[in-house]
Design a protein around this motif. Structure first.
Motif, mmCIF file in Angstrom:
data_model
loop_
_atom_site.group_PDB
_atom_site.id
_atom_site.type_symbol
_atom_site.label_atom_id
_atom_site.label_comp_id
_atom_site.label_asym_id
_atom_site.label_seq_id
_atom_site.Cartn_x
_atom_site.Cartn_y
_atom_site.Cartn_z
ATOM 1 N N UNK A 50 -9.795 6.797 -7.291
ATOM 2 C CA UNK A 50 -10.559 8.003 -6.953
ATOM 3 C C UNK A 50 -9.767 9.296 -7.085
ATOM 4 N N UNK A 51 -8.456 9.254 -6.815
ATOM 5 C CA UNK A 51 -7.665 10.486 -6.922
ATOM 6 C C UNK A 51 -7.277 10.790 -8.362
ATOM 7 N N UNK A 52 -7.583 9.876 -9.298
ATOM 8 C CA UNK A 52 -7.361 10.134 -10.719
ATOM 9 C C UNK A 52 -5.933 9.940 -11.198
ATOM 10 N N UNK A 53 -5.063 9.396 -10.376
ATOM 11 C CA UNK A 53 -3.676 9.267 -10.813
ATOM 12 C C UNK A 53 -3.134 7.875 -10.522
ATOM 13 N N UNK A 54 -2.123 7.527 -11.267
ATOM 14 C CA UNK A 54 -1.372 6.301 -11.044
ATOM 15 C C UNK A 54 0.074 6.673 -10.827
ATOM 16 N N UNK A 55 0.603 6.538 -9.601
ATOM 17 C CA UNK A 55 2.008 6.875 -9.396
ATOM 18 C C UNK A 55 2.923 6.014 -10.259
ATOM 19 N N UNK A 56 2.455 4.837 -10.665
ATOM 20 C CA UNK A 56 3.279 3.941 -11.471
ATOM 21 C C UNK A 56 3.521 4.490 -12.871
ATOM 22 N N UNK A 57 2.734 5.430 -13.306
ATOM 23 C CA UNK A 57 2.850 5.911 -14.671
ATOM 24 C C UNK A 57 3.344 7.341 -14.767
ATOM 25 N N UNK A 58 3.624 7.968 -13.666
ATOM 26 C CA UNK A 58 4.195 9.304 -13.701
ATOM 27 C C UNK A 58 5.534 9.271 -12.971
ATOM 28 N N UNK A 59 6.461 10.106 -13.424
ATOM 29 C CA UNK A 59 7.807 10.101 -12.879
ATOM 30 C C UNK A 59 8.102 11.444 -12.244
ATOM 31 N N UNK A 60 8.651 11.389 -11.038
ATOM 32 C CA UNK A 60 9.012 12.628 -10.360
ATOM 33 C C UNK A 60 10.502 12.917 -10.491
ATOM 34 N N UNK A 61 11.263 11.948 -10.992
ATOM 35 C CA UNK A 61 12.703 12.136 -11.125
ATOM 36 C C UNK A 61 13.195 11.449 -12.390
ATOM 37 N N UNK A 62 14.027 12.151 -13.124
ATOM 38 C CA UNK A 62 14.666 11.623 -14.325
ATOM 39 C C UNK A 62 16.170 11.762 -14.131
ATOM 40 N N UNK A 63 16.879 10.649 -14.187
ATOM 41 C CA UNK A 63 18.329 10.666 -14.004
ATOM 42 C C UNK A 63 18.987 10.094 -15.252
ATOM 43 N N UNK A 64 19.872 10.862 -15.862
ATOM 44 C CA UNK A 64 20.635 10.404 -17.023
ATOM 45 C C UNK A 64 22.061 10.176 -16.558
ATOM 46 N N UNK A 65 22.530 8.927 -16.667
ATOM 47 C CA UNK A 65 23.900 8.638 -16.262
ATOM 48 C C UNK A 65 24.734 8.282 -17.491
ATOM 49 N N UNK A 66 25.970 8.724 -17.468
ATOM 50 C CA UNK A 66 26.861 8.508 -18.603
ATOM 51 C C UNK A 66 26.816 9.634 -19.611
ATOM 52 N N UNK A 67 26.159 10.735 -19.273
ATOM 53 C CA UNK A 67 26.050 11.872 -20.185
ATOM 54 C C UNK A 67 27.315 12.714 -20.075
ATOM 55 N N UNK A 101 0.836 -1.204 0.000
ATOM 56 C CA UNK A 101 0.000 0.000 0.000
ATOM 57 C C UNK A 101 0.870 1.254 0.000
ATOM 58 N N UNK A 102 1.944 1.262 0.796
ATOM 59 C CA UNK A 102 2.873 2.393 0.809
ATOM 60 C C UNK A 102 3.628 2.490 -0.508
ATOM 61 N N UNK A 103 3.947 1.357 -1.095
ATOM 62 C CA UNK A 103 4.664 1.346 -2.366
ATOM 63 C C UNK A 103 3.837 2.006 -3.465
ATOM 64 N N UNK A 104 2.513 1.803 -3.437
ATOM 65 C CA UNK A 104 1.638 2.427 -4.436
ATOM 66 C C UNK A 104 1.717 3.945 -4.394
ATOM 67 N N UNK A 105 2.011 4.504 -3.239
ATOM 68 C CA UNK A 105 2.079 5.954 -3.079
ATOM 69 C C UNK A 105 3.482 6.507 -3.320
ATOM 70 N N UNK A 106 4.450 5.643 -3.555
ATOM 71 C CA UNK A 106 5.836 6.060 -3.739
ATOM 72 C C UNK A 106 6.057 6.531 -5.170
ATOM 73 N N UNK A 107 6.627 7.716 -5.360
ATOM 74 C CA UNK A 107 6.834 8.215 -6.721
ATOM 75 C C UNK A 107 7.829 7.354 -7.499
ATOM 76 N N UNK A 108 7.651 7.330 -8.805
ATOM 77 C CA UNK A 108 8.538 6.595 -9.699
ATOM 78 C C UNK A 108 9.661 7.509 -10.170
ATOM 79 N N UNK A 109 10.789 6.878 -10.457
ATOM 80 C CA UNK A 109 11.929 7.557 -11.072
ATOM 81 C C UNK A 109 12.273 6.819 -12.354
ATOM 82 N N UNK A 110 12.935 7.495 -13.241
ATOM 83 C CA UNK A 110 13.355 6.888 -14.500
ATOM 84 C C UNK A 110 14.861 7.113 -14.629
ATOM 85 N N UNK A 111 15.614 6.021 -14.726
ATOM 86 C CA UNK A 111 17.061 6.114 -14.912
ATOM 87 C C UNK A 111 17.376 5.785 -16.360
#
Length: 187
Positions: free
Chosen positions: A159-176, A94-104
Motif C-alpha cells: 500500500x505504501x508503494x515501496x519495497x525497502x528491500x530494493x532501495x538503499x539508504x547507504x552505500x559504503x565503498x571499502x578498499x577505495x 515485520x520490523x526487518x521489512x521496515x529496516x533500510x538496506x545498505x550496499x557494501x
C-alpha cells in the motif's frame, strides 16, 4: 597447532563472507586461513589480508575472537546488500521489512566488485516457484556502479508503494584508495 584443529570455528558463507565463531567463555585467538584476495573486517572496512599476485595460495593469520561476537570478513570483489538488524535491535520479520538496506562494495585489487540480490515482497511463500521476485546484478568498475535487473516479475506493490528491500539508504565503498575528487554518487 594445526589449522585443521580449528576448521569448525571458521566458515565461508558463499565466496564473499568469511566468519570466525566466538570462543566459549574466554577471549583468545586462533589461526584462520584467508584465500588469496583482499579481505576486509566488517563493519569497519579495515583491510585484514591483501591479495598478492605472486602467491597462488592464501595466508594463515591470527584472528582475535571474543566470547560474544563473531568476526566477519568481506572478500574484495564483492558487492553485498545487507540490513543492520543487530545494531538496530530488530526483533521480528515485520520490523526487518521496515529496516533500510545498505550496499557494501568491497573492492578487489583492480578496484572492481560485483554481486547479486533476489528481492521478493517479503511476505509470500514460494516466491521463486511462483516467480514473484526480482533478480538484480551489481557491477562496480571504472568508478561506476551499474545496477541491472536480470529477471523481473510483477508482484503486488504494498500500500505504501515501496519495497525497502530494493532501495538503499547507504552505500559504503571499502578498499577505495585511488578515488580522488569524487564529489557525488548516484544509485
Amino acid at each position: 597447532m594445526c589449522i585443521r584443529d580449528r576448521i569448525d570455528r571458521v566458515f565461508l558463507y558463499g565466496k564473499s563472507i568469511l566468519v570466525t565463531t566466538p570462543i566459549q567463555k574466554h577471549q583468545g585467538s586462533y589461526s584462520v586461513y584467508f584465500p588469496n584476495a583482499n579481505w576486509y573486517k566488517f563493519p569497519s572496512g579495515e583491510i585484514y589480508s591483501s591479495y598478492n599476485r605472486n602467491r597462488s595460495q592464501g595466508v594463515i593469520l591470527q584472528v582475535t575472537v571474543s566470547s560474544d561476537r563473531a568476526n566477519i570478513f568481506l572478500r574484495g570483489g564483492s558487492i553485498i546488500p545487507y540490513q543492520d538488524a543487530i545494531n538496530l535491535k530488530i526483533r521480528n520479520a515485520e520490523e526487518l521489512k521496515e529496516t533500510p538496506m545498505s550496499l557494501i562494495i568491497a573492492l578487489d585489487e583492480n578496484s572492481q566488485a560485483s554481486g547479486r540480490m533476489i528481492a521478493d515482497d517479503g511476505v509470500s511463500k514460494d516466491t521463486i516457484e511462483r516467480k514473484k521476485y526480482r533478480h538484480y546484478s551489481y557491477v562496480f568498475s571504472n568508478k561506476t556502479l551499474k545496477v541491472m535487473m536480470l529477471e523481473g516479475y510483477n508482484y503486488t506493490t504494498p500500500p505504501d508503494g515501496s519495497y525497502p528491500f530494493e532501495s538503499f539508504t547507504r552505500l559504503q565503498i571499502i578498499g577505495a584508495t585511488n578515488f580522488k575528487n569524487i564529489t557525488s554518487a548516484c544509485i
